[in-house]
Design an enzyme around this catalytic site. Structure first.
Site, mmCIF file in Angstrom:
data_model
loop_
_atom_site.group_PDB
_atom_site.id
_atom_site.type_symbol
_atom_site.label_atom_id
_atom_site.label_comp_id
_atom_site.label_asym_id
_atom_site.label_seq_id
_atom_site.Cartn_x
_atom_site.Cartn_y
_atom_site.Cartn_z
ATOM 1 C CG ASP A 29 8.392 3.533 1.019
ATOM 2 O OD1 ASP A 29 8.036 3.467 2.342
ATOM 3 O OD2 ASP A 29 8.717 2.456 0.411
ATOM 4 C CB SER A 57 -1.834 -3.298 6.968
ATOM 5 O OG SER A 57 -2.206 -2.352 6.506
ATOM 6 C CB SER A 58 -4.286 0.110 10.292
ATOM 7 O OG SER A 58 -4.578 0.463 9.905
ATOM 8 C CB CYS A 82 1.833 20.963 -17.499
ATOM 9 S SG CYS A 82 2.137 20.082 -18.878
ATOM 10 C CD GLN A 136 -2.166 -1.319 2.580
ATOM 11 O OE1 GLN A 136 -3.571 -1.043 2.857
ATOM 12 N NE2 GLN A 136 -2.230 -1.643 3.778
ATOM 13 C CG ASN A 137 4.256 1.500 2.436
ATOM 14 O OD1 ASN A 137 3.078 1.442 3.129
ATOM 15 N ND2 ASN A 137 5.166 0.459 2.806
ATOM 16 C CG HIS A 163 -2.864 2.254 -1.502
ATOM 17 N ND1 HIS A 163 -2.988 2.898 -0.083
ATOM 18 C CD2 HIS A 163 -4.660 1.167 -2.133
ATOM 19 C CE1 HIS A 163 -4.334 1.939 0.235
ATOM 20 N NE2 HIS A 163 -5.072 1.676 -1.186
HETATM 21 N N1 APR Z 1 7.072 -2.494 12.396
HETATM 22 C C1 APR Z 1 5.350 -3.404 13.146
HETATM 23 N N2 APR Z 1 4.402 -2.732 12.967
HETATM 24 C C2 APR Z 1 4.124 -1.022 12.514
HETATM 25 C C3 APR Z 1 5.860 -0.302 12.970
HETATM 26 C C4 APR Z 1 6.923 -1.079 13.130
HETATM 27 N N3 APR Z 1 8.077 -0.999 12.935
HETATM 28 N N4 APR Z 1 5.187 1.038 12.936
HETATM 29 C C5 APR Z 1 3.876 1.164 12.381
HETATM 30 N N5 APR Z 1 3.314 0.069 12.490
HETATM 31 C C6 APR Z 1 2.136 -0.343 12.604
HETATM 32 C C7 APR Z 1 1.505 0.404 13.521
HETATM 33 O O1 APR Z 1 0.754 -0.004 14.801
HETATM 34 C C8 APR Z 1 -0.299 -0.108 12.241
HETATM 35 O O2 APR Z 1 -1.339 -0.980 12.728
HETATM 36 O O3 APR Z 1 1.440 -0.609 11.323
HETATM 37 C C9 APR Z 1 0.574 -0.141 11.640
HETATM 38 C C10 APR Z 1 0.391 1.026 10.468
HETATM 39 O O4 APR Z 1 -1.231 1.784 10.002
HETATM 40 P P1 APR Z 1 -1.733 2.274 9.087
HETATM 41 O O5 APR Z 1 -0.687 4.146 9.735
HETATM 42 O O6 APR Z 1 -2.987 2.802 9.252
HETATM 43 O O7 APR Z 1 -0.784 2.295 7.581
HETATM 44 P P2 APR Z 1 -1.671 1.482 6.997
HETATM 45 O O8 APR Z 1 -2.508 0.218 6.997
HETATM 46 O O9 APR Z 1 -0.438 1.819 5.676
HETATM 47 O O10 APR Z 1 -2.683 2.168 5.977
HETATM 48 C C11 APR Z 1 -3.844 1.821 4.763
HETATM 49 O O11 APR Z 1 -4.378 4.430 4.012
HETATM 50 O O12 APR Z 1 -4.756 6.169 4.514
HETATM 51 C C12 APR Z 1 -4.196 5.440 3.920
HETATM 52 O O13 APR Z 1 -3.329 5.347 1.751
HETATM 53 C C13 APR Z 1 -2.979 4.816 2.974
HETATM 54 O O14 APR Z 1 -2.165 2.738 2.124
HETATM 55 C C14 APR Z 1 -2.048 3.539 3.386
HETATM 56 C C15 APR Z 1 -3.967 3.198 3.319
#
Ligand code: APR
Length: 256
Positions: A105, A195-196, A153, A102-103, A120
């Site tokens: 980067d 990921s959450s 542009c 989903q990243n 994404h």
């Molecule tokens: N190691 C393991 N888990 C981690 C770490 C780490 N170092 N740092 C953070 N986390 C966990 C957090 O606890 C959280 O549950 O990673 C999860 C990140 O969740 P989000 O911030 O919701 O990111 P993500 O799941 O990628 O979001 C999905 O939401 O806003 C949109 O487009 C955006 O792609 C993104 C999508």
């Protein structure tokens, strides 16, 4: 934690078609904030204003203000040991076939993974919404450094430029999502990292794996709604624990 690391290593040893599903949490140890942890991006930027397509079209300067801050962190970031472990699992043992991320980067491709599905979108390119001209992120960086608060542009088009990342309210790249579904169905092990699992349709992919009987390893600092379905759950920092799982896997195969 030791026996969970060992169990995860055994699952990797017994699998031949591993797919990884990653979120922003895998990149926090590279210095890029995630979205929903304390101090995450959405604590400082309301996504409905700064990362939503209709808001972008009416107030593009808001998105570009957030982008300016985030792009510096992405440009300064290096793949961390979690990204490297996934690249090793592909190159050293041929077990990791695909990374679904989903990243935006591009740290997985910089770490060396070759089949990365960016569901994404990509932060590496941008395009003019008027004439569809494509731009590389280095060109956008240059425009931002030349104090262009809203990159446009070049003459004579002057159309609004948007990065190829997916904003809220935009369609996901269906071809990439279909490929991700196929990979999930082909996998015998899905490793979900950082990921959450709160944003759909991306978050539906791990459930598809679970429904098709694929084994699950979840590595996440916080609990997720898929934890109860996983074979192993490691609530730990990915950059710390994934290398340990990889090490345990390597000693299993060296002992056998
Ligand atoms: N190691 C393991 N888990 C981690 C770490 C780490 N170092 N740092 C953070 N986390 C966990 C957090 O606890 C959280 O549950 O990673 C999860 C990140 O969740 P989000 O911030 O919701 O990111 P993500 O799941 O990628 O979001 C999905 O939401 O806003 C949109 O487009 C955006 O792609 C993104 C999508």
């Amino acid at each position: 934690m030791e026996d969970k690391i060992k169990k995860a290593a055994e699952l990797i040893k017994d699998s031949n078609y591993i797919v990884a599903f990653t979120g922003a949490g895998i990149s926090t140890e590279s210095g890029i904030p995630d979205f929903r942890s304390p101090g995450g991006l959405w604590e400082r930027y309301d996504p409905s204003i700064y990362a939503e397509i209709s808001s972008f079209l009416s107030h593009p300067e808001k998105y570009w203000k957030m982008h300016r801050e985030l792009s510096q962190m992405v440009l300064n970031a290096e793949p961390n040991p979690a990204h490297v472990a996934l690249a090793d699992l592909e190159h050293k043992y041929g077990k990791l076939k695909t990374v679904i991320t989903q990243n935006v980067d591009f740290l997985h491709s910089r770490a060396g993974n070759t089949n990365v599905l960016e569901i994404h979108g990509s932060g590496q390119t941008a395009r003019c919404l008027k004439c569809n001209k494509e731009f590389h992120y280095t060109q956008i960086q240059q425009m931002l450094e030349e104090e262009q608060y809203v990159p446009r542009c070049p003459h004579p088009c002057y159309g609004l430029i948007k990065t190829n990342t997916i904003l809220f309210g935009e369609q996901l790249p269906w071809d990439v999502l279909d490929q991700a579904r196929e990979e999930i169905l082909a996998a015998d092990l899905l490793i979900i990292i950082g990921s959450s699992l709160l944003v759909y349709p991306a978050a539906a992919l791990p459930s598809l794996a679970q429904q098709s009987g694929t084994r699950l390893i979840i590595i996440n600092m916080e609990p997720t709604m898929m934890d109860s379905y996983a074979n192993v759950v490691l609530h730990s920092k990915a950059g710390k624990i994934l290398p340990k799982v990889f090490e345990a896997f390597e000693s299993l195969i060296n002992d056998s």
